[in-house]
Design a protein around this motif. Structure first.
Motif, mmCIF file in Angstrom:
data_model
loop_
_atom_site.group_PDB
_atom_site.id
_atom_site.type_symbol
_atom_site.label_atom_id
_atom_site.label_comp_id
_atom_site.label_asym_id
_atom_site.label_seq_id
_atom_site.Cartn_x
_atom_site.Cartn_y
_atom_site.Cartn_z
ATOM 1 N N GLY A 1 -2.200 -3.435 21.215
ATOM 2 C CA GLY A 1 -1.498 -1.165 21.564
ATOM 3 C C GLY A 1 -0.939 -0.985 19.860
ATOM 4 O O GLY A 1 0.348 -0.451 19.983
ATOM 5 N N LYS A 2 -0.896 -2.055 18.866
ATOM 6 C CA LYS A 2 0.009 -1.562 17.563
ATOM 7 C C LYS A 2 -0.808 -0.871 16.876
ATOM 8 O O LYS A 2 -1.981 -1.282 16.039
ATOM 9 C CB LYS A 2 -0.096 -3.138 17.350
ATOM 10 C CG LYS A 2 1.215 -2.436 14.893
ATOM 11 C CD LYS A 2 1.432 -3.918 15.252
ATOM 12 C CE LYS A 2 1.871 -4.030 13.943
ATOM 13 N NZ LYS A 2 1.074 -3.206 12.508
ATOM 14 N N GLY A 3 -0.131 0.517 16.512
ATOM 15 C CA GLY A 3 -1.193 1.762 15.645
ATOM 16 C C GLY A 3 -0.213 1.869 15.070
ATOM 17 O O GLY A 3 -0.461 3.270 14.589
ATOM 18 N N SER A 4 0.374 1.335 14.250
ATOM 19 C CA SER A 4 1.471 1.453 12.548
ATOM 20 C C SER A 4 0.726 0.446 11.602
ATOM 21 O O SER A 4 0.430 -0.287 11.524
ATOM 22 C CB SER A 4 2.885 1.599 13.271
ATOM 23 O OG SER A 4 3.275 0.418 13.558
ATOM 24 N N VAL A 5 0.817 1.122 10.347
ATOM 25 C CA VAL A 5 1.018 0.702 9.380
ATOM 26 C C VAL A 5 1.944 0.908 8.760
ATOM 27 O O VAL A 5 3.090 1.366 8.817
ATOM 28 C CB VAL A 5 -0.155 1.416 8.794
ATOM 29 C CG1 VAL A 5 -0.412 1.251 6.739
ATOM 30 C CG2 VAL A 5 -1.349 2.018 8.393
ATOM 31 N N GLN A 6 1.843 -0.949 8.288
ATOM 32 C CA GLN A 6 3.101 -1.387 7.516
ATOM 33 C C GLN A 6 3.009 -1.652 5.613
ATOM 34 O O GLN A 6 1.837 -2.267 5.803
ATOM 35 C CB GLN A 6 4.351 -2.952 7.792
ATOM 36 C CG GLN A 6 5.204 -2.732 9.128
ATOM 37 C CD GLN A 6 4.222 -2.400 10.909
ATOM 38 O OE1 GLN A 6 2.756 -2.957 10.660
ATOM 39 N NE2 GLN A 6 4.393 -1.012 11.048
ATOM 40 N N THR A 7 4.059 -1.164 4.935
ATOM 41 C CA THR A 7 4.098 -1.549 3.960
ATOM 42 C C THR A 7 5.146 -3.025 3.166
ATOM 43 O O THR A 7 6.760 -2.613 3.574
ATOM 44 C CB THR A 7 4.398 -0.264 2.573
ATOM 45 O OG1 THR A 7 3.235 0.618 3.569
ATOM 46 C CG2 THR A 7 4.187 -0.215 1.545
ATOM 47 N N VAL A 8 4.916 -3.532 2.440
ATOM 48 C CA VAL A 8 5.358 -4.846 1.950
ATOM 49 C C VAL A 8 5.594 -3.866 0.977
ATOM 50 O O VAL A 8 4.522 -3.491 -0.573
ATOM 51 C CB VAL A 8 4.727 -6.008 1.636
ATOM 52 C CG1 VAL A 8 5.723 -6.760 1.367
ATOM 53 C CG2 VAL A 8 4.398 -6.792 2.886
ATOM 54 N N MET A 9 7.488 -3.563 0.390
ATOM 55 C CA MET A 9 7.806 -3.216 -1.385
ATOM 56 C C MET A 9 8.093 -4.416 -1.399
ATOM 57 O O MET A 9 9.739 -4.199 -1.048
ATOM 58 C CB MET A 9 8.057 -1.655 -0.945
ATOM 59 C CG MET A 9 7.752 -1.135 0.343
ATOM 60 S SD MET A 9 8.876 0.702 0.621
ATOM 61 C CE MET A 9 7.540 1.482 1.060
ATOM 62 N N PRO A 10 8.781 -5.360 -2.402
ATOM 63 C CA PRO A 10 9.398 -6.010 -3.310
ATOM 64 C C PRO A 10 10.036 -5.699 -4.057
ATOM 65 O O PRO A 10 10.695 -4.390 -4.124
ATOM 66 C CB PRO A 10 7.703 -6.685 -4.667
ATOM 67 C CG PRO A 10 6.365 -6.446 -4.003
ATOM 68 C CD PRO A 10 6.859 -5.131 -3.103
ATOM 69 N N LEU A 11 11.260 -6.203 -3.888
ATOM 70 C CA LEU A 11 12.816 -5.492 -4.004
ATOM 71 C C LEU A 11 12.714 -6.937 -5.407
ATOM 72 O O LEU A 11 12.947 -8.155 -5.513
ATOM 73 C CB LEU A 11 13.047 -6.196 -3.245
ATOM 74 C CG LEU A 11 13.284 -5.074 -1.824
ATOM 75 C CD1 LEU A 11 14.596 -5.634 -1.164
ATOM 76 C CD2 LEU A 11 13.897 -3.332 -2.628
ATOM 77 N N PRO A 12 12.668 -6.531 -6.910
ATOM 78 C CA PRO A 12 12.506 -7.905 -7.726
ATOM 79 C C PRO A 12 13.214 -8.155 -7.648
ATOM 80 O O PRO A 12 14.880 -8.185 -7.521
ATOM 81 C CB PRO A 12 12.452 -7.425 -8.999
ATOM 82 C CG PRO A 12 11.605 -5.701 -8.631
ATOM 83 C CD PRO A 12 12.010 -5.873 -7.014
ATOM 84 N N GLY A 13 13.205 -10.239 -7.650
ATOM 85 C CA GLY A 13 14.497 -11.106 -7.615
ATOM 86 C C GLY A 13 15.095 -10.863 -6.150
ATOM 87 O O GLY A 13 15.885 -11.796 -5.869
#
Length: 444
Positions: free
Chosen positions: A306-318
């Motif tokens: 029942g996981k109906g969500s999308v996760q975006t990976v956002m890099p934080l440089p360094g």
């Protein structure tokens, strides 16, 4: 350094419309300075800030999180589908680590590790007391480094000790075999960059093995926790010729997205049964939902996570990255499975105990998690009622058994005949294949 005076100066230069936001940032700076100055022991500034960021993200929902630089690298390795290790797929049994299968042409396979072996010690230390993940982390390591494992093997009186040299491992996220010479069994263990390519190879290999006798496909998504959205779309597309696969809706309407299937079914219309259970989550549910909504497959097993969500990976440089929930996804019929899961077309329980009223209902699901997102924005009809009716040849669904027989052998991953849900899926496919041609077509 983030201090109260710095944030105060920043707030003074900012328009009054956001005064409350910057007042709260000023509070954060004051607390940070108090900790640095007065905590009973010296505090590492990076640790304190990272802990604060982590708390801010985990307070949103169960799937948003902060990854430091090391965790981000580990996540990228898993996504690419390769790492340094021994090359064995394992589970846990009675406190020991049980080998499900060694991966071909890896250190474990070359050393003679066999399915069913119990790993009892790593570098002379007992594995009892370790979680499965902790044991796996000990077995992984840099290419060229060594580890000593102790194995207990059925039929052997003495423990077997092996010293293995780690190598670059590309896990088999796609495992497959021919069942009874006519049904292809394909298991997807996760959705990384190798999944779609592996699925296509599996179908091609099964066709070659079966010749003209391939009569159906079991797609096993049980306990598959998900992974990359684009891989879920491609896997769904592999079985569909047209129509929507999945859509996502974000905070801003203009960020909504929709993915549609392209012409070309890699199975040429063979009947498909998708196996799911409470451990099937996220990308697994996208695939199961798309194939179910289009009536391209019969979904069999137990309700998904029942996981109906999308996760975006956002890099934080360094500084690692954040994993942020940015959208909800919806199946082709407009269903949101958030907190509800995919209901199987045919429910089949893995064990008799799961049907007993006084036993817990199984694995923890999305709805059990604190701060789980609400189910909203999807069609409001009860699960399944908005879908076309499931059309199977007469008697096929009726012959499916919901529970194993009393005294049936316990499930052993190394023995497919003990997998009750799989055996019921095979029965469904053979029933479809045995029906006259017009009925077979109606079931696809």
């Amino acid at each position: 350094m983030i201090g109260g005076s710095v944030i105060s100066a920043w707030a003074q230069e900012t328009s009054g419309g956001r005064a409350e936001t910057y007042r709260l940032l000023n509070l954060f700076g004051d607390v940070f300075e108090r900790i640095r100055a007065e905590y009973v022991e010296p505090v590492n500034d990076r640790d304190a800030i990272e802990n604060a960021i982590s708390g801010m993200l985990t307070g949103l929902d169960p799937h948003s999180s902060y990854m430091n630089a090391r965790s981000f690298r580990d996540m990228q390795v898993q996504t690419r589908g390769e790492f340094g290790g021994l090359g064995i797929e394992v589970t846990q049994e009675n406190g020991y680590i049980k080998v499900i299968s060694p991966i071909d042409d890896t250190p474990a396979a070359r050393a003679g590790v066999k399915p069913g072996d119990l790993i009892t010690m790593l570098n002379g230390q007992s594995v009892q007391g370790l979680t499965l993940q902790e044991a796996v982390e000990q077995m992984r390591g840099e290419r060229g480094s060594t580890i000593r494992i102790t194995i207990r093997r059925e039929g052997t009186d003495r423990p077997i000790e092996l010293t293995l040299t780690r190598d670059v491992i590309r896990p088999q996220v796609v495992r497959y075999r021919l069942e009874g010479g006519d049904i292809g069994y394909i298991r997807l263990t996760s959705f990384n960059e190798q999944t779609d390519v592996g699925l296509r190879r599996a179908v091609q290999s099964l066709r070659q093995q079966a010749g003209n006798n391939l009569r159906g496909i079991v797609l096993d998504l049980r306990n598959n926790p998900g992974g990359l959205l684009d891989q879920a779309v491609q896997v769904s597309d592999d079985f569909l010729n047209q129509g929507e696969i999945v859509s996502t809706r974000a905070r801003r309407p203009e960020d909504a997205q929709r993915w549609n299937a392209r012409t070309g079914d890699i199975t040429d219309g063979l009947p498909v049964v998708v196996l799911i259970n409470g451990g099937s989550a996220s990308a697994s549910e996208i695939v199961a939902g798309a194939l179910q909504d289009h009536r391209r497959a019969v979904v069999l097993g137990q309700k998904s996570f029942g996981k109906g969500s999308v996760q975006t990976v956002m890099p934080l440089p360094g500084n690692g990255a954040i994993r942020l929930t940015t959208a909800r996804y919806y199946t082709p019929s407009g269903r949101s499975i958030q907190n509800t899961g995919i209901e199987p077309d045919i429910e089949v329980l893995a064990t008799r105990q799961e049907a007993t009223a006084n036993v817990p209902r199984g694995p923890e699901r999305e709805a059990d998690l604190r701060r789980a997102l609400r189910n909203e924005g999807g069609v409001q009809t009860p699960a399944g009622t908005s879908l076309p009716p499931l059309q199977l040849p007469p008697g096929v669904a009726e012959r499916v058994q919901r529970l194993p027989a009393e005294g049936a052998p316990a499930f052993d991953p190394t023995k497919p005949e003990t997998d009750f849900q799989l055996q019921q899926a095979l029965g469904v496919l053979r029933g479809i294949a045995a029906a006259p041609t017009p009925q077979r077509r109606a079931a696809r």
